[in-house]
Design a protein around this motif. Structure first.
Motif, PDB file in Angstrom:
ATOM      1  N   ASP A  28      17.191 -15.739 -18.480  1.00 34.10           N
ATOM      2  CA  ASP A  28      16.971 -17.172 -18.598  1.00 34.10           C
ATOM      3  C   ASP A  28      15.715 -17.502 -17.805  1.00 34.10           C
ATOM      4  O   ASP A  28      15.738 -17.544 -16.573  1.00 34.10           O
ATOM      5  CB  ASP A  28      18.178 -17.939 -18.060  1.00 34.10           C
ATOM      6  CG  ASP A  28      18.076 -19.431 -18.278  1.00 34.10           C
ATOM      7  OD1 ASP A  28      17.010 -19.897 -18.746  1.00 34.10           O
ATOM      8  OD2 ASP A  28      19.053 -20.130 -17.985  1.00 34.10           O
ATOM      9  N   ALA A  29      14.621 -17.739 -18.508  1.00 35.80           N
ATOM     10  CA  ALA A  29      13.338 -17.980 -17.844  1.00 35.80           C
ATOM     11  C   ALA A  29      13.310 -19.332 -17.142  1.00 35.80           C
ATOM     12  O   ALA A  29      12.622 -19.492 -16.131  1.00 35.80           O
ATOM     13  CB  ALA A  29      12.201 -17.894 -18.854  1.00 35.80           C
ATOM     14  N   ALA A  30      14.046 -20.301 -17.652  1.00 34.57           N
ATOM     15  CA  ALA A  30      14.047 -21.630 -17.023  1.00 34.57           C
ATOM     16  C   ALA A  30      14.686 -21.582 -15.638  1.00 34.57           C
ATOM     17  O   ALA A  30      14.197 -22.217 -14.701  1.00 34.57           O
ATOM     18  CB  ALA A  30      14.789 -22.629 -17.914  1.00 34.57           C
ATOM     19  N   ARG A  33      16.960 -16.255 -13.926  1.00 36.81           N
ATOM     20  CA  ARG A  33      18.110 -15.415 -13.575  1.00 36.81           C
ATOM     21  C   ARG A  33      18.573 -14.649 -14.808  1.00 36.81           C
ATOM     22  O   ARG A  33      18.298 -15.019 -15.945  1.00 36.81           O
ATOM     23  CB  ARG A  33      19.253 -16.236 -13.003  1.00 36.81           C
ATOM     24  CG  ARG A  33      19.931 -17.145 -13.996  1.00 36.81           C
ATOM     25  CD  ARG A  33      21.077 -17.918 -13.345  1.00 36.81           C
ATOM     26  NE  ARG A  33      21.799 -18.672 -14.346  1.00 36.81           N
ATOM     27  CZ  ARG A  33      22.946 -18.289 -14.896  1.00 36.81           C
ATOM     28  NH1 ARG A  33      23.511 -17.162 -14.542  1.00 36.81           N
ATOM     29  NH2 ARG A  33      23.539 -19.038 -15.807  1.00 36.81           N
ATOM     30  N   LEU A  34      19.288 -13.598 -14.561  1.00 35.54           N
ATOM     31  CA  LEU A  34      19.837 -12.750 -15.604  1.00 35.54           C
ATOM     32  C   LEU A  34      21.328 -13.065 -15.732  1.00 35.54           C
ATOM     33  O   LEU A  34      22.035 -13.143 -14.730  1.00 35.54           O
ATOM     34  CB  LEU A  34      19.646 -11.270 -15.231  1.00 35.54           C
ATOM     35  CG  LEU A  34      20.031 -10.233 -16.263  1.00 35.54           C
ATOM     36  CD1 LEU A  34      19.096 -10.290 -17.449  1.00 35.54           C
ATOM     37  CD2 LEU A  34      20.004  -8.856 -15.643  1.00 35.54           C
ATOM     38  N   PHE A  35      21.787 -13.273 -16.952  1.00 38.55           N
ATOM     39  CA  PHE A  35      23.216 -13.460 -17.150  1.00 38.55           C
ATOM     40  C   PHE A  35      23.686 -12.597 -18.303  1.00 38.55           C
ATOM     41  O   PHE A  35      22.899 -12.094 -19.087  1.00 38.55           O
ATOM     42  CB  PHE A  35      23.591 -14.937 -17.329  1.00 38.55           C
ATOM     43  CG  PHE A  35      23.088 -15.555 -18.598  1.00 38.55           C
ATOM     44  CD1 PHE A  35      23.885 -15.622 -19.729  1.00 38.55           C
ATOM     45  CD2 PHE A  35      21.823 -16.109 -18.651  1.00 38.55           C
ATOM     46  CE1 PHE A  35      23.433 -16.202 -20.883  1.00 38.55           C
ATOM     47  CE2 PHE A  35      21.358 -16.696 -19.815  1.00 38.55           C
ATOM     48  CZ  PHE A  35      22.165 -16.740 -20.927  1.00 38.55           C
ATOM     49  N   THR A  36      24.989 -12.401 -18.381  1.00 36.34           N
ATOM     50  CA  THR A  36      25.591 -11.547 -19.392  1.00 36.34           C
ATOM     51  C   THR A  36      26.378 -12.390 -20.379  1.00 36.34           C
ATOM     52  O   THR A  36      27.214 -13.193 -19.987  1.00 36.34           O
ATOM     53  CB  THR A  36      26.519 -10.508 -18.737  1.00 36.34           C
ATOM     54  OG1 THR A  36      25.784  -9.782 -17.765  1.00 36.34           O
ATOM     55  CG2 THR A  36      27.050  -9.537 -19.776  1.00 36.34           C
TER      56      THR A  36
END
Length: 70
Positions: A28-30, A33-36
């Motif tokens: 998520d560039a906004a 963070r990285l999410f699954t």
């Protein structure tokens, strides 16, 4: 139209099953963070001839032209 429907559909469904087990990592560039994500197939649809082919039923060319094993 594929000759062997199961061999055509299996690889795609295999990949979806793997994503459901392991998850899909998305950046998520906004929020930086990285999410699954765990994708699911809610429903599948097709036109009448394709649904008859997928189900292995008679379809609209049968004597009754229905999906009730006519």
């Amino acid at each position: 139209k594929p000759k062997n429907l199961e061999s055509f559909l299996f690889p795609g469904l295999y990949h979806i099953a793997a994503l459901q087990r392991e998850g899909l990592k998305i950046w998520d560039a906004a929020e930086e963070r990285l999410f699954t994500s765990f994708p699911i197939i809610i429903f599948a649809t097709a036109d009448s001839p394709a649904m008859a082919y997928l189900n292995g039923l008679v379809g609209h060319h049968g004597a009754q032209g229905c999906r009730l094993y006519c």
